[in-house]
Design an enzyme around this catalytic site. Structure first.
Site, PDB file in Angstrom:
ATOM      1  N   ARG A 272       0.854  -1.167   0.000  1.00 52.81           N
ATOM      2  CA  ARG A 272       0.000   0.000   0.000  1.00 52.81           C
ATOM      3  C   ARG A 272       0.904   1.234   0.000  1.00 52.81           C
ATOM      4  O   ARG A 272       2.035   1.177   0.488  1.00 52.81           O
ATOM      5  CB  ARG A 272      -0.876   0.030   1.262  1.00 52.81           C
ATOM      6  CG  ARG A 272      -2.105  -0.849   1.187  1.00 52.81           C
ATOM      7  CD  ARG A 272      -2.970  -0.680   2.438  1.00 52.81           C
ATOM      8  NE  ARG A 272      -2.288  -1.093   3.648  1.00 52.81           N
ATOM      9  CZ  ARG A 272      -1.790  -0.267   4.551  1.00 52.81           C
ATOM     10  NH1 ARG A 272      -1.865   1.046   4.350  1.00 52.81           N
ATOM     11  NH2 ARG A 272      -1.186  -0.725   5.621  1.00 52.81           N
TER      12      ARG A 272
ATOM     13  N   ASP B 149      -9.563  -9.823   9.458  1.00 53.59           N
ATOM     14  CA  ASP B 149      -9.053  -8.471   9.196  1.00 53.59           C
ATOM     15  C   ASP B 149     -10.051  -7.346   9.444  1.00 53.59           C
ATOM     16  O   ASP B 149      -9.677  -6.313   9.977  1.00 53.59           O
ATOM     17  CB  ASP B 149      -8.540  -8.396   7.747  1.00 53.59           C
ATOM     18  CG  ASP B 149      -7.723  -7.140   7.514  1.00 53.59           C
ATOM     19  OD1 ASP B 149      -7.840  -6.549   6.437  1.00 53.59           O
ATOM     20  OD2 ASP B 149      -6.989  -6.735   8.429  1.00 53.59           O
TER      21      ASP B 149
ATOM     22  N   SER C 212      -0.030  -3.966  12.434  1.00 52.40           N
ATOM     23  CA  SER C 212       0.653  -5.035  11.693  1.00 52.40           C
ATOM     24  C   SER C 212       1.778  -5.619  12.557  1.00 52.40           C
ATOM     25  O   SER C 212       2.233  -4.993  13.513  1.00 52.40           O
ATOM     26  CB  SER C 212       1.246  -4.445  10.414  1.00 52.40           C
ATOM     27  OG  SER C 212       2.075  -3.355  10.745  1.00 52.40           O
ATOM     28  N   ALA C 213       2.150  -6.848  12.214  1.00 54.46           N
ATOM     29  CA  ALA C 213       3.260  -7.562  12.873  1.00 54.46           C
ATOM     30  C   ALA C 213       2.929  -8.005  14.293  1.00 54.46           C
ATOM     31  O   ALA C 213       3.818  -8.315  15.072  1.00 54.46           O
ATOM     32  CB  ALA C 213       4.545  -6.741  12.855  1.00 54.46           C
ATOM     33  N   CYS C 214       1.632  -8.045  14.628  1.00 55.52           N
ATOM     34  CA  CYS C 214       1.242  -8.541  15.953  1.00 55.52           C
ATOM     35  C   CYS C 214       0.658  -9.951  15.864  1.00 55.52           C
ATOM     36  O   CYS C 214       0.344 -10.544  16.897  1.00 55.52           O
ATOM     37  CB  CYS C 214       0.221  -7.618  16.594  1.00 55.52           C
ATOM     38  SG  CYS C 214       0.904  -6.039  17.089  1.00 55.52           S
TER      39      CYS C 214
ATOM     40  N   HIS D 100     -11.017  -2.325  11.924  1.00 56.64           N
ATOM     41  CA  HIS D 100      -9.904  -3.164  11.449  1.00 56.64           C
ATOM     42  C   HIS D 100      -9.700  -4.285  12.467  1.00 56.64           C
ATOM     43  O   HIS D 100      -8.720  -4.315  13.198  1.00 56.64           O
ATOM     44  CB  HIS D 100      -8.654  -2.280  11.329  1.00 56.64           C
ATOM     45  CG  HIS D 100      -7.517  -2.940  10.615  1.00 56.64           C
ATOM     46  ND1 HIS D 100      -6.215  -2.565  10.787  1.00 56.64           N
ATOM     47  CD2 HIS D 100      -7.476  -3.950   9.720  1.00 56.64           C
ATOM     48  CE1 HIS D 100      -5.424  -3.298  10.036  1.00 56.64           C
ATOM     49  NE2 HIS D 100      -6.164  -4.149   9.374  1.00 56.64           N
TER      50      HIS D 100
ATOM     51  N   LYS E 238      -9.498  -2.537   1.899  1.00 55.19           N
ATOM     52  CA  LYS E 238      -9.221  -1.364   2.752  1.00 55.19           C
ATOM     53  C   LYS E 238     -10.021  -0.129   2.318  1.00 55.19           C
ATOM     54  O   LYS E 238     -10.549   0.615   3.136  1.00 55.19           O
ATOM     55  CB  LYS E 238      -7.727  -1.061   2.705  1.00 55.19           C
ATOM     56  CG  LYS E 238      -6.837  -2.222   3.128  1.00 55.19           C
ATOM     57  CD  LYS E 238      -7.110  -2.694   4.550  1.00 55.19           C
ATOM     58  CE  LYS E 238      -6.106  -3.725   5.009  1.00 55.19           C
ATOM     59  NZ  LYS E 238      -6.332  -4.198   6.378  1.00 55.19           N
TER      60      LYS E 238
ATOM     61  N   TYR F  21      -1.215  -3.451  -6.852  1.00 56.97           N
ATOM     62  CA  TYR F  21      -0.988  -4.241  -5.638  1.00 56.97           C
ATOM     63  C   TYR F  21      -2.220  -4.291  -4.736  1.00 56.97           C
ATOM     64  O   TYR F  21      -2.920  -3.284  -4.588  1.00 56.97           O
ATOM     65  CB  TYR F  21       0.199  -3.671  -4.827  1.00 56.97           C
ATOM     66  CG  TYR F  21       0.324  -4.428  -3.546  1.00 56.97           C
ATOM     67  CD1 TYR F  21      -0.269  -3.944  -2.383  1.00 56.97           C
ATOM     68  CD2 TYR F  21       0.894  -5.693  -3.518  1.00 56.97           C
ATOM     69  CE1 TYR F  21      -0.256  -4.681  -1.209  1.00 56.97           C
ATOM     70  CE2 TYR F  21       0.918  -6.435  -2.350  1.00 56.97           C
ATOM     71  CZ  TYR F  21       0.338  -5.933  -1.207  1.00 56.97           C
ATOM     72  OH  TYR F  21       0.341  -6.670  -0.060  1.00 56.97           O
TER      73      TYR F  21
ATOM     74  N   ARG G 141       1.961 -12.066  -0.058  1.00 61.66           N
ATOM     75  CA  ARG G 141       0.619 -12.398   0.423  1.00 61.66           C
ATOM     76  C   ARG G 141       0.083 -13.713  -0.128  1.00 61.66           C
ATOM     77  O   ARG G 141       0.424 -14.084  -1.253  1.00 61.66           O
ATOM     78  CB  ARG G 141      -0.344 -11.286   0.002  1.00 61.66           C
ATOM     79  CG  ARG G 141      -0.029  -9.929   0.587  1.00 61.66           C
ATOM     80  CD  ARG G 141      -0.477  -9.825   2.017  1.00 61.66           C
ATOM     81  NE  ARG G 141      -0.081  -8.581   2.648  1.00 61.66           N
ATOM     82  CZ  ARG G 141      -0.791  -8.036   3.630  1.00 61.66           C
ATOM     83  NH1 ARG G 141      -1.901  -8.597   4.047  1.00 61.66           N
ATOM     84  NH2 ARG G 141      -0.364  -6.916   4.194  1.00 61.66           N
TER      85      ARG G 141
HETATM   86  C1  LIG Z   1      -1.652 -16.095  18.157  1.00 61.14           C
HETATM   87  C2  LIG Z   1      -0.397 -15.728  18.006  1.00 61.14           C
HETATM   88  C3  LIG Z   1       0.013 -14.357  18.227  1.00 61.14           C
HETATM   89  N1  LIG Z   1       1.504 -14.274  18.226  1.00 61.14           N
HETATM   90  C4  LIG Z   1       2.171 -14.310  19.423  1.00 61.14           C
HETATM   91  O1  LIG Z   1       1.541 -14.492  20.482  1.00 61.14           O
HETATM   92  C5  LIG Z   1       3.558 -14.128  19.402  1.00 61.14           C
HETATM   93  N2  LIG Z   1       4.474 -14.077  20.407  1.00 61.14           N
HETATM   94  C6  LIG Z   1       5.664 -13.855  19.797  1.00 61.14           C
HETATM   95  C7  LIG Z   1       6.967 -13.714  20.549  1.00 61.14           C
HETATM   96  C8  LIG Z   1       7.562 -15.078  20.658  1.00 61.14           C
HETATM   97  C9  LIG Z   1       8.362 -15.561  19.622  1.00 61.14           C
HETATM   98  C10 LIG Z   1       8.943 -16.829  19.720  1.00 61.14           C
HETATM   99  C11 LIG Z   1       8.696 -17.625  20.845  1.00 61.14           C
HETATM  100  N3  LIG Z   1       9.328 -18.863  20.888  1.00 61.14           N
HETATM  101  C12 LIG Z   1       9.473 -19.629  21.934  1.00 61.14           C
HETATM  102  C13 LIG Z   1      10.064 -20.946  21.660  1.00 61.14           C
HETATM  103  O2  LIG Z   1       9.107 -19.262  23.018  1.00 61.14           O
HETATM  104  C14 LIG Z   1       7.865 -17.146  21.879  1.00 61.14           C
HETATM  105  C15 LIG Z   1       7.286 -15.869  21.778  1.00 61.14           C
HETATM  106  N4  LIG Z   1       5.549 -13.787  18.448  1.00 61.14           N
HETATM  107  C16 LIG Z   1       4.228 -13.947  18.208  1.00 61.14           C
HETATM  108  N5  LIG Z   1       3.534 -13.948  17.025  1.00 61.14           N
HETATM  109  C17 LIG Z   1       4.239 -13.737  15.763  1.00 61.14           C
HETATM  110  C18 LIG Z   1       4.329 -12.208  15.541  1.00 61.14           C
HETATM  111  C19 LIG Z   1       4.686 -11.846  14.133  1.00 61.14           C
HETATM  112  C20 LIG Z   1       3.513 -11.906  13.233  1.00 61.14           C
HETATM  113  C21 LIG Z   1       2.179 -14.115  17.052  1.00 61.14           C
HETATM  114  O3  LIG Z   1       1.554 -14.121  15.975  1.00 61.14           O
HETATM  115 MN   LIG Z   2      -5.317  -5.406   7.849  1.00 59.02          MN
END
Ligand SMILES: C=CCn1c(=O)c2[nH]c(Cc3ccc(NC(C)=O)cc3)nc2n(CCCC)c1=O
Ligand SMILES: [Mn+2]
Length: 636
Positions: A90, A315, A290-292, A268, A248, A239, A419
């Site tokens: 985007r 989403d 994003s990235a959560c 969202h 969106k 894209y 994607r």
């Molecule tokens: C339902 C899951 C939500 N979640 C999480 O709850 C989450 N927690 C973490 C941090 C994390 C990363 C690796 C480990 N690995 C071990 C082995 O403990 C633990 C926590 N990363 C996470 N991620 C990936 C984030 C990038 C998209 C994630 O998606």
């Molecule tokens: Mn989104």
């Protein structure tokens, strides 16, 4: 069918052939829309989509022939698409809200402060920009007419749009991401619809080189919305978020304006159903930047026996209070457009099972065996093939740029924003009621962000207004985005920052109003899966173990008031009230602490954010909640 085409419409169309479909059977409103835009953009012909599988297959065959799509031969009906490397995400800086009054679109920010929630363009300026792009822009290309419904066709919360586009890739994606085709036109009759115009912005004969058979015009990208007119104009980018306009552009930026007018919310948010071991199910709507791992949460595989999670959407949520005062939500989409890198059977097995067929992968890598590949799949590829580390490194991979690549080489296999586009119905844990026209009842709203420091695993707000402040103050650590070096915690209010459709202060006012009696406002929570120790170890295992937090949230929703303690920032779990059975030692104090210095600094920064980005548009009740929070933190 409708009356014959009026002479005006015939005049506009007269030299443009109809490649497919029966123009005369379109309603007068649709005929005028199609004819006007055809006259403006001058396509080679008009292709009215019927949304059939045959139509999809014909377009796929043509794109494979032209080298736009590559069959991924390890699967049934899965295809790979590579974009022009300049057209991969985007483009927020080129995304505009066009309204007569600037402050309908953006907040009164102090002089010199650039608004970060949406960009306004005047109607006059938009006219100039439109004239510089759209006349004749479809020359030599078909104009596809894509009728689509956001939400189950005919549902009380659903809305209909028509996208005109010269990209057949967009037609394919719109069929997966929305309900698309003749049945939508049948349901539409001669009612109004959201008018969407999209062009890749490269009329034929093309003067410049086209990379990867992906026409686009990066220098002239413009994604403009006219919310009052329920219109979207997108130019220059093929894209996803810029061209699949149902997502969106419609389902968030235009829809939140419709929601404001009609009394509902376009958010969202993921929607998930969580069933406890006693068989009781409650629904959660959750917003994360994003990235959560929003999609990972929506499709969670619980690690605790007896729990079940089913996905309604990953989403976007359209939510409206019903006659019974409960908040009902639909997923307006029909597919998943998820970030591929990081997706594996370990992090999201249900997503993996959703795209084993009938899916399109954009800017991912491909193995010599015709499989998709991206960062995060190394381990499971090694195991699937029984490779040694050495053999894994020998594997011939084609990266997202189309170059030969090997695991361990420089650079990325897949683009970080690559994607998968998959039908939602293919997800093994899709909820049986995911297409219920009236939606599912929402028992809890959850906000969250990547907060490596200072923010406990979960807390519950004291009231609806306090919860709205919690949402407005959502922040998240950005993975090293282009413009920043290292990591920053950036504001992303309610995870709507890139998708705000009007003045954010007015949006908060709308939230406040909807939560008042007789509506029964759901409880609002905040979660943080990402708190770290001083030496950057995660304090919480996350992923499937997040079910333990959802369990606590649902017990709070059920009225269990023995399991929480009141703190300055909200209710937090009393020690021992979150099920930790089977987990390696959890440092509860670190995970749940509320450090006064951190929160005093955080609140100062938050006040500065609200003053500069919402300014005088901030509703007084939210300002009051901030003042109360500040006082509570000072007395920590
Ligand atoms: C339902 C899951 C939500 N979640 C999480 O709850 C989450 N927690 C973490 C941090 C994390 C990363 C690796 C480990 N690995 C071990 C082995 O403990 C633990 C926590 N990363 C996470 N991620 C990936 C984030 C990038 C998209 C994630 O998606
Ligand atoms: Mn989104």
């Amino acid at each position: 069918g409708f009356q014959v085409v009026t002479e005006v419409v015939t005049h506009k169309l007269n030299h443009i052939p109809i490649f497919k479909g029966d123009f005369a059977s379109l309603s007068p409103k649709v005929q005028r829309f199609v004819a006007e835009k055809a006259e403006l953009m001058n396509p080679a012909g008009i292709y009215i989509c019927d949304g059939s599988q045959k139509e999809y297959d014909d377009i796929v065959d043509k794109l494979v022939e032209r080298g736009v799509l590559t069959p991924l031969k390890a699967y049934e009906n899965n295809y790979l698409c590579r974009t022009d490397p300049r057209d991969v995400a985007r483009v927020e800086s080129k995304t505009w809200m066009v309204t007569k009054d600037k402050y309908d679109s953006v907040c009164h920010t102090p002089e010199g402060v650039r608004p970060i929630m949406g960009q306004w363009m005047s109607e006059e300026q938009f006219g100039v920009e439109l004239d510089a792009r759209f006349p004749g822009c479809m020359a030599g290309r078909p104009m596809y007419v894509v009728p689509y419904s956001m939400g189950p066709i005919g549902g009380p919360l659903s809305k209909i749009g028509i996208e005109l586009t010269d990209s057949s890739y967009v037609v394919l994606c719109m069929r997966t991401m929305t309900r698309m085709g003749q049945k939508v036109l049948d349901a539409l009759g001669d009612q109004d619809f959201v008018r969407c115009i999209h062009s890749v912005g490269l009329p034929r004969p093309v003067k410049q080189k086209v990379i990867n058979h992906w026409p686009c015009n990066p220098e002239k990208v413009m994604i403009a919305h006219r919310p009052k007119e329920r219109e979207i104009w997108s130019f220059g980018s093929g894209y996803g978020g810029n061209s699949i306009l149902g997502k969106k552009c419609f389902a968030l930026r235009i829809a939140c304006n419709i929601g404001r007018d009609e009394g509902w919310l376009a958010e969202h948010m993921l929607i998930m159903g969580v069933t406890n071991p006693e068989g009781e199910e409650k629904f959660i709507a959750a917003a994360f930047p994003s990235a959560c791992g929003k999609t990972n949460l929506a499709m969670l595989t619980p690690t605790v026996p007896g729990w079940k999670v089913r996905v309604v959407g990953d989403d976007i949520a359209w939510m409206k209070f019903g006659e019974d005062g409960r908040l009902y939500a639909i997923n307006p989409e029909a597919g998943f457009f998820g970030v591929a890198p990081g997706t594996s059977h370990k992090t999201n097995a249900m997503a993996m099972e959703s795209f084993q067929k009938n899916s399109i992968f954009t800017n991912v890598a491909e193995t010599a065996d015709g499989e998709y590949f991206w960062e995060g799949l190394e381990k499971e590829l090694k195991e699937a093939k029984g490779y040694t580390d050495e053999q894994l490194k020998q594997l011939e991979i084609t990266n997202w740029l189309g170059d030969r690549w090997h695991i361990g080489d420089e650079g990325k296999a897949a683009h970080p924003n690559s994607r998968f586009t998959a039908p939602a119905a293919q997800c093994p844990t899709i909820h049986p009621d995911w297409e219920a026209p009236q939606g599912v009842p929402i028992d809890a709203i959850v906000f969250g962000g990547r907060r490596p420091e200072g923010v406990p695993l979960v807390f519950e707000s004291f009231s609806w207004e306090h919860g709205i402040l919690v949402g407005a103050l959502v922040k998240s650590e950005t993975t090293a985005a282009a413009e920043f070096t290292g990591k920053n915690v950036m504001h992303d209010p309610m995870a709507m920052r890139p998708f705000m459709g009007y003045n954010y202060g007015k949006y908060l006012e709308h939230w406040i109003k909807l939560g008042k009696a007789p509506n029964k406002a759901p409880k609002i929570f905040h979660v943080n899966w990402f708190r770290e120790t001083k030496d950057h170890k995660f304090l919480w295992p996350g992923f499937g173990d997040n079910i333990r937090v959802l369990d606590w949230i649902l017990r709070r929703v059920s009225g269990d008031d023995e399991i929480a303690i009141e703190t300055a920032i909200g209710y937090v779990p009393k020690r021992g009230t979150i099920n930790l059975d089977g987990l390696p030692r959890i440092d509860w104090n670190e995970l749940m602490s509320i450090p006064k210095p951190y929160w005093e600094e955080d609140i100062d920064e938050s006040r500065h954010f609200l003053d500069s980005q919402v300014g005088s548009d901030l509703p007084q009740p939210i300002r009051d909640e901030l003042d109360k929070l500040e006082k509570r933190v000072h007395s920590l």
